[in-house]
Scaffold this motif. Sequence first.
Motif, short mmCIF file in Angstrom:
data_model
loop_
_atom_site.label_atom_id
_atom_site.label_comp_id
_atom_site.label_asym_id
_atom_site.label_seq_id
_atom_site.Cartn_x
_atom_site.Cartn_y
_atom_site.Cartn_z
N ILE B 60 0.86 -1.18 0.00
CA ILE B 60 0.00 0.00 0.00
C ILE B 60 0.89 1.23 0.00
O ILE B 60 1.85 1.32 0.77
CB ILE B 60 -0.92 0.03 1.23
N SER B 61 0.56 2.16 -0.89
CA SER B 61 1.27 3.43 -0.93
C SER B 61 0.26 4.54 -1.10
O SER B 61 -0.23 4.81 -2.19
CB SER B 61 2.27 3.44 -2.10
N GLY B 62 -0.11 5.14 0.01
CA GLY B 62 -1.12 6.18 -0.04
C GLY B 62 -2.46 5.62 -0.50
O GLY B 62 -3.00 4.69 0.10
N ARG B 63 -2.98 6.15 -1.61
CA ARG B 63 -4.27 5.68 -2.13
C ARG B 63 -4.11 4.47 -3.02
O ARG B 63 -5.09 3.91 -3.52
CB ARG B 63 -4.95 6.81 -2.91
N TYR B 64 -2.88 4.08 -3.30
CA TYR B 64 -2.59 2.97 -4.21
C TYR B 64 -2.30 1.69 -3.41
O TYR B 64 -1.61 1.74 -2.40
CB TYR B 64 -1.37 3.28 -5.07
N SER B 65 -2.80 0.58 -3.92
CA SER B 65 -2.45 -0.71 -3.33
C SER B 65 -2.37 -1.75 -4.44
O SER B 65 -3.01 -1.62 -5.48
CB SER B 65 -3.48 -1.12 -2.26
N TRP B 66 -1.55 -2.76 -4.17
CA TRP B 66 -1.33 -3.81 -5.16
C TRP B 66 -1.53 -5.17 -4.50
O TRP B 66 -1.07 -5.41 -3.39
CB TRP B 66 0.09 -3.71 -5.73
N ASN B 67 -2.21 -6.05 -5.20
CA ASN B 67 -2.48 -7.41 -4.73
C ASN B 67 -1.84 -8.41 -5.68
O ASN B 67 -2.27 -8.54 -6.83
CB ASN B 67 -4.00 -7.63 -4.65
N PHE B 68 -0.80 -9.10 -5.20
CA PHE B 68 -0.06 -10.05 -6.01
C PHE B 68 -0.44 -11.45 -5.57
O PHE B 68 -0.25 -11.80 -4.40
CB PHE B 68 1.45 -9.82 -5.81
N GLN B 69 -0.99 -12.26 -6.47
CA GLN B 69 -1.38 -13.62 -6.15
C GLN B 69 -0.80 -14.57 -7.19
O GLN B 69 -1.28 -14.62 -8.33
CB GLN B 69 -2.91 -13.75 -6.11
N LYS B 70 0.21 -15.32 -6.78
CA LYS B 70 0.85 -16.27 -7.71
C LYS B 70 -0.11 -17.39 -8.08
O LYS B 70 -0.06 -17.91 -9.19
CB LYS B 70 2.11 -16.85 -7.09
N SER B 71 -1.01 -17.76 -7.18
CA SER B 71 -1.93 -18.87 -7.44
C SER B 71 -2.83 -18.58 -8.64
O SER B 71 -3.25 -19.50 -9.35
CB SER B 71 -2.77 -19.15 -6.21
N ASN B 76 -3.00 -7.23 -9.37
CA ASN B 76 -4.01 -6.20 -9.54
C ASN B 76 -3.68 -4.93 -8.77
O ASN B 76 -3.03 -4.96 -7.72
CB ASN B 76 -5.38 -6.72 -9.11
N PHE B 77 -4.17 -3.83 -9.29
CA PHE B 77 -3.85 -2.49 -8.79
C PHE B 77 -5.15 -1.77 -8.43
O PHE B 77 -6.04 -1.67 -9.26
CB PHE B 77 -3.08 -1.75 -9.90
N THR B 78 -5.24 -1.32 -7.18
CA THR B 78 -6.45 -0.63 -6.72
C THR B 78 -6.13 0.81 -6.35
O THR B 78 -5.14 1.07 -5.65
CB THR B 78 -7.06 -1.35 -5.51
N ILE B 79 -6.95 1.70 -6.83
CA ILE B 79 -6.86 3.12 -6.45
C ILE B 79 -8.07 3.41 -5.57
O ILE B 79 -9.22 3.20 -5.99
CB ILE B 79 -6.86 4.05 -7.67
N THR B 80 -7.81 3.85 -4.37
CA THR B 80 -8.87 4.17 -3.42
C THR B 80 -9.18 5.66 -3.49
O THR B 80 -8.27 6.48 -3.61
CB THR B 80 -8.42 3.80 -2.00
N ALA B 81 -10.47 5.98 -3.45
CA ALA B 81 -10.88 7.39 -3.49
C ALA B 81 -10.23 8.11 -4.67
O ALA B 81 -9.45 9.05 -4.50
CB ALA B 81 -10.55 8.08 -2.17
#
Lengths: 114, 114
Positions: B60-71, B76-81
Amino acid sequence: DGGITQSPKYLFRKEGQNVTLSCEQNLNHDAMYWYRQDPGQGLRLIYYSQIVNDFQKGDIAEGYSVSREKKESFPLTVTSAQKNPTAFYLCASSIYFSGGAGYTFGSGTRLTVV
Amino acid sequence: AQKVTQAQTEISVVEKEDVTLDCVYETRDTTYYLFWYKQPPSGELVFLIRRNSFDEQNEISGRYSWNFQKSTSSFNFTITASQVVDSAVYFCALKPGANSKLTFGKGITLSVRP
């Protein structure tokens, strides 16, 4: 500040002419790259250079040529053999070709054939 | 062969909505690197994040977050607000192995309306 400079920002070419796009970096990076961007196509690799005096073809090298005589410079020539040269061209560099180093990009050159 | 799929081509949201940009990758290498870049209207690609294949920790970096799933081979990249300044084209990229080129997805155009 270190970075990549591409020039010119806009370039117009008549059919049948060769044009050269400039790319200069002062990051002391070994590797340099040229990408072409078309709407909806993402970035496609044209040529890359891992080190001075060496370069390899990328995925769409036909109709293009490059040189790498200096570490800082990697000019791209769009030749008359390139059938559809109108596109946005991006130059990039990375500290090394191998490993997981990210790329630093220039601000691009938009080439239009008139 | 390596491949990056960004199935979403264009997303439009209203300011302050959360938005997730999907990225699915393919590679046979056990060591690889994943990246996200942002391309604002000015054209230059801006580096956002890098992940290596051995680090599945989300970030998570400020409003940005990243979800890494090898399975599921997803990053994926999420922008909040979301904000209007988030309007740009976002590229996911894969660098498989230690000695290989960066492969980009086709990009997602995000428009954030006031």
